[in-house]
Write a protein that holds these residues in place. Structure first.
Motif, PDB file in Angstrom:
ATOM      1  N   TYR A   1       0.973  -1.489   0.364  1.00  0.00           N
ATOM      2  CA  TYR A   1      -0.293   0.067   0.569  1.00  0.00           C
ATOM      3  C   TYR A   1       0.846   1.137  -0.016  1.00  0.00           C
ATOM      4  CZ  TYR A   1      -3.633   4.078   1.451  1.00  0.00           C
ATOM      5  OH  TYR A   1      -3.856   4.445   1.555  1.00  0.00           O
ATOM      6  N   GLU A   2       0.847   2.446  -0.512  1.00  0.00           N
ATOM      7  CA  GLU A   2       1.500   3.869  -1.264  1.00  0.00           C
ATOM      8  C   GLU A   2       0.403   4.639  -1.335  1.00  0.00           C
ATOM      9  OE1 GLU A   2       4.473   5.590  -3.806  1.00  0.00           O
ATOM     10  OE2 GLU A   2       3.852   3.271  -3.942  1.00  0.00           O
ATOM     11  N   ALA A   3       0.261   5.469  -0.476  1.00  0.00           N
ATOM     12  CA  ALA A   3      -0.214   6.838  -0.428  1.00  0.00           C
ATOM     13  C   ALA A   3       0.774   8.033  -0.208  1.00  0.00           C
ATOM     14  CB  ALA A   3      -1.386   7.313   1.079  1.00  0.00           C
ATOM     15  N   GLU A   4       0.020   9.051  -1.307  1.00  0.00           N
ATOM     16  CA  GLU A   4       0.694  10.570  -1.472  1.00  0.00           C
ATOM     17  C   GLU A   4      -0.170  10.949  -1.683  1.00  0.00           C
ATOM     18  OE1 GLU A   4       3.974  12.006  -4.781  1.00  0.00           O
ATOM     19  OE2 GLU A   4       4.581  10.329  -4.298  1.00  0.00           O
ATOM     20  N   ILE A   5       0.162  12.461  -0.600  1.00  0.00           N
ATOM     21  CA  ILE A   5      -0.437  13.489  -0.743  1.00  0.00           C
ATOM     22  C   ILE A   5      -0.597  14.604  -1.868  1.00  0.00           C
ATOM     23  CG2 ILE A   5      -1.050  16.145   0.270  1.00  0.00           C
ATOM     24  CD1 ILE A   5      -0.589  13.934   2.538  1.00  0.00           C
ATOM     25  N   VAL A   6      -1.314  14.842  -2.941  1.00  0.00           N
ATOM     26  CA  VAL A   6      -1.270  15.611  -4.144  1.00  0.00           C
ATOM     27  C   VAL A   6      -0.768  17.475  -3.757  1.00  0.00           C
ATOM     28  CG1 VAL A   6      -2.330  16.529  -5.918  1.00  0.00           C
ATOM     29  CG2 VAL A   6      -2.106  14.011  -4.886  1.00  0.00           C
ATOM     30  N   SER A   7      -2.019  17.901  -2.589  1.00  0.00           N
ATOM     31  CA  SER A   7      -1.800  18.996  -2.073  1.00  0.00           C
ATOM     32  C   SER A   7      -2.601  19.250  -0.829  1.00  0.00           C
ATOM     33  CB  SER A   7      -2.821  20.071  -2.605  1.00  0.00           C
ATOM     34  OG  SER A   7      -2.822  20.895  -2.397  1.00  0.00           O
ATOM     35  N   ALA A   8      -2.056  19.821   0.141  1.00  0.00           N
ATOM     36  CA  ALA A   8      -2.850  20.014   1.087  1.00  0.00           C
ATOM     37  C   ALA A   8      -3.078  21.591   2.000  1.00  0.00           C
ATOM     38  CB  ALA A   8      -1.615  19.304   2.331  1.00  0.00           C
ATOM     39  N   LYS A   9      -3.207  22.112   0.959  1.00  0.00           N
ATOM     40  CA  LYS A   9      -3.973  23.183   1.172  1.00  0.00           C
ATOM     41  C   LYS A   9      -5.363  23.620   1.030  1.00  0.00           C
ATOM     42  CE  LYS A   9      -4.136  24.746  -3.842  1.00  0.00           C
ATOM     43  NZ  LYS A   9      -3.265  25.049  -5.469  1.00  0.00           N
TER      44      LYS A   9
END
Length: 175
Positions: free
Chosen positions: A90-98
């Motif tokens: 499993y992998e998750a990556e944030i694209v944007s936290a704005k």
């Protein structure tokens, strides 16, 4: 705290259209939903709604948790725990936290490998004043991913605004 999950009829989203599901709060998108043939699935009472594309290898889901304020960090940790427990990898990556219209938000994608299958999802979580909003596009087979860029654009352009405060005002600049 009572949680009510409401369905969002996203298919009537059009350019600059807004739908109100929580008193004073509206969901809108500046772009139209990516084209596709979809079958709706959900409870008749409208408590949940998912749309499945042709071949059932893709789905779009929208949930509103009324009177619930998600903690974005906690939500991401829970999602990672669930992903890790149900996937071989499993992998998750944030694209944007704005923030989205001054509301806390996070846009991220995740991949899950289980056996010889790899799935992909794009998620957008927005924590507004009256509810938390979760939007997700799933592909159960990553080799069949179509219109990824269009879906990423669509989901990242979803906004929540409020008629009750100028900080989250509705209008042309609600993104």
């Amino acid at each position: 705290m009572r949680v009510v999950v409401l369905a969002v009829l996203v298919f009537i989203f059009g350019s600059c259209n807004a739908l109100e599901f929580v008193e004073g709060e509206k969901i809108s998108s500046e772009i139209s939903l990516p084209y596709g043939s979809w079958k709706s699935f959900g409870a008749e009472d409208g408590l949940s709604r998912t749309w499945y594309g042709d071949g059932d290898h893709e789905a779009f889901q929208v949930l509103i948790a009324k009177d619930l304020q998600y903690d974005l960090r906690k939500t991401l940790l829970i999602a990672e725990q669930v992903g890790r427990s149900s996937c071989d990898e499993y992998e998750a990556e944030i694209v944007s936290a704005k923030p989205v219209n001054n509301y806390p938000a996070v846009l991220y994608y995740s991949t899950c490998v289980k056996g010889d299958k790899k799935s992909l999802a794009i998620h957008n979580l927005i924590v507004a004043s009256g509810a938390s909003y979760a939007f997700a596009k799933y592909w159960s087979d990553s080799s069949l991913v179509m219109n990824y860029s269009a879906w990423l654009d669509y989901i990242s352009n979803i906004s929540v605004c409020s008629a009750q405060t100028s900080l989250h005002a509705c209008g042309a600049s609600s993104k």
